[in-house]
Design an enzyme around this catalytic site. Structure first.
Site, PDB file in Angstrom:
ATOM      1  CG  HIS A  37     116.384  74.624  78.433  1.00 39.13           C
ATOM      2  ND1 HIS A  37     115.230  74.876  79.278  1.00 39.13           N
ATOM      3  CD2 HIS A  37     116.087  75.698  77.772  1.00 39.13           C
ATOM      4  CE1 HIS A  37     114.824  75.853  79.139  1.00 39.13           C
ATOM      5  NE2 HIS A  37     115.149  76.388  78.235  1.00 39.13           N
ATOM      6  CG  ASP A 150     110.655  79.101  71.492  1.00 37.42           C
ATOM      7  OD1 ASP A 150     109.463  79.627  71.886  1.00 37.42           O
ATOM      8  OD2 ASP A 150     111.372  78.687  72.385  1.00 37.42           O
ATOM      9  CD  GLN A 153     113.866  82.332  70.335  1.00 37.80           C
ATOM     10  OE1 GLN A 153     113.577  83.000  70.958  1.00 37.80           O
ATOM     11  NE2 GLN A 153     114.406  80.844  70.674  1.00 37.80           N
TER      12      GLN A 153
HETATM   13  O1  PAF Z   1     114.557  80.853  73.579  1.00 37.93           O
HETATM   14  C1  PAF Z   1     114.859  81.722  74.589  1.00 37.93           C
HETATM   15  O2  PAF Z   1     115.201  81.078  75.486  1.00 37.93           O
HETATM   16  C2  PAF Z   1     115.260  83.163  74.251  1.00 37.93           C
HETATM   17  O3  PAF Z   1     114.518  83.520  73.320  1.00 37.93           O
HETATM   18  C3  PAF Z   1     116.811  83.017  73.696  1.00 37.93           C
HETATM   19  C4  PAF Z   1     117.038  82.651  72.400  1.00 37.93           C
HETATM   20  C5  PAF Z   1     117.755  82.477  74.836  1.00 37.93           C
HETATM   21  C6  PAF Z   1     117.156  84.600  73.361  1.00 37.93           C
HETATM   22  O4  PAF Z   1     117.195  85.149  74.935  1.00 37.93           O
END
Ligand code: PAF
Length: 278
Positions: A37, A150, A153
């Site tokens: 992060h 991800d 995603q």
């Molecule tokens: O990847 C994540 O942490 C979550 O899927 C996100 C993008 C914050 C959406 O809740």
């Protein structure tokens, strides 16, 4: 760094920035922050004048109440890390702020959501797309930063932004790995000592599979061997180990376009996902 809980407060701050011509970056997270992060935060700091990090454990993307309950929540430690990185705003709303009574709208992306995680976790990507669309609307950011870990995603978010003409640039950032190759994830803290020692096997096997495919070996045979190697390496169940087209995630049997090798497998009761370019 200021921690804000309401959309109204957030809007007021962002409006001021925008009036001053500032470029705003957002890093959407569910907290339990790690170096992965923080690498997104650093990318946002480099690319934007002001940075918002959101922490919201989004209930609508969990299809299992136990997984939601077990999701690590470490806001105090997260806030300290973000302040040290020079983040301007931590936006950490309560569930009622995001989903007020009567909430009745969802964002359903077709196609790229169907296979892999979408097939195994029904409703997951609708929950993700809905909350991400909301976070984009709430923050009014110019750029949004997501990890490539991800991968599916990231493709879903890109598709949604293109399809709904959302005025935001989606930036995909490299996966950050531990020294032994394990992709950083908030779920890694749930690995016991043995599983933690075995978990890097996922990346190792994937590297071997990718090399064999690039070397021209039969894709189906290499994938089957890879799944077997994962079981030998201590993974109790392999949800998938698959070669897919990089953007649409369509199955591939020959390496004739940009491809991604994606995997999800269980070890010590923890589900790990990873992906690499092929
Ligand atoms: O990847 C994540 O942490 C979550 O899927 C996100 C993008 C914050 C959406 O809740």
């Amino acid at each position: 760094m200021q921690t804000l809980r309401t959309v109204a407060e957030l809007r007021t701050r962002v409006r001021g920035w925008k009036q001053d011509g500032r470029q705003v970056g957002v890093v959407p997270t569910m907290g339990a922050l790690h170096e992965g992060h923080l690498s997104l935060v650093r990318a946002a700091k480099r690319g934007c004048d002001r940075v918002i990090v959101t922490i919201f454990v989004n209930p609508t993307q969990f299809n299992n109440a136990e997984d939601l309950a077990k999701y690590p929540r470490t806001e105090e430690a997260d806030a300290a890390m973000l302040a040290a990185e020079g983040v301007d705003i931590l936006f950490a709303p309560a569930p009622e702020e995001v989903y007020p009574a009567g909430f009745a709208t969802g964002v359903a992306v077709q196609g790229v959501t169907a296979p892999l995680e979408g097939a195994l976790r029904p409703g997951h990507f609708e929950g993700v797309a809905t909350v991400v669309a909301k976070l984009f609307g709430m923050t009014q950011a110019n750029r949004a930063y997501f990890g490539q870990k991800d991968w599916q995603q990231l493709q879903v978010v890109k598709r949604m932004v293109a399809d709904l003409n959302i005025a935001i640039e989606v930036v995909g950032c490299d996966t950050i790995r531990e020294a032994d190759g394990l992709a950083m994830s908030s779920r890694n803290v749930r690995l016991d000592a043995l599983s933690r020692a075995q978990a890097p096997g996922l990346y190792k096997v994937m590297g071997k599979v990718a090399a064999a495919i690039k070397g021209g070996a039969d894709v189906a045979a290499v994938l089957a061997q890879g799944r077997e190697d994962l079981r030998q390496a201590g993974f109790t169940e392999v949800d998938y180990l698959d070669l897919r087209s990089a953007a649409m995630l369509e199955p591939m049997t020959t390496l004739d376009q940009p491809a991604r090798l994606l995997a999800a497998a269980w070890i010590g009761g923890v589900r790990l996902i990873d992906n690499i370019a092929v």
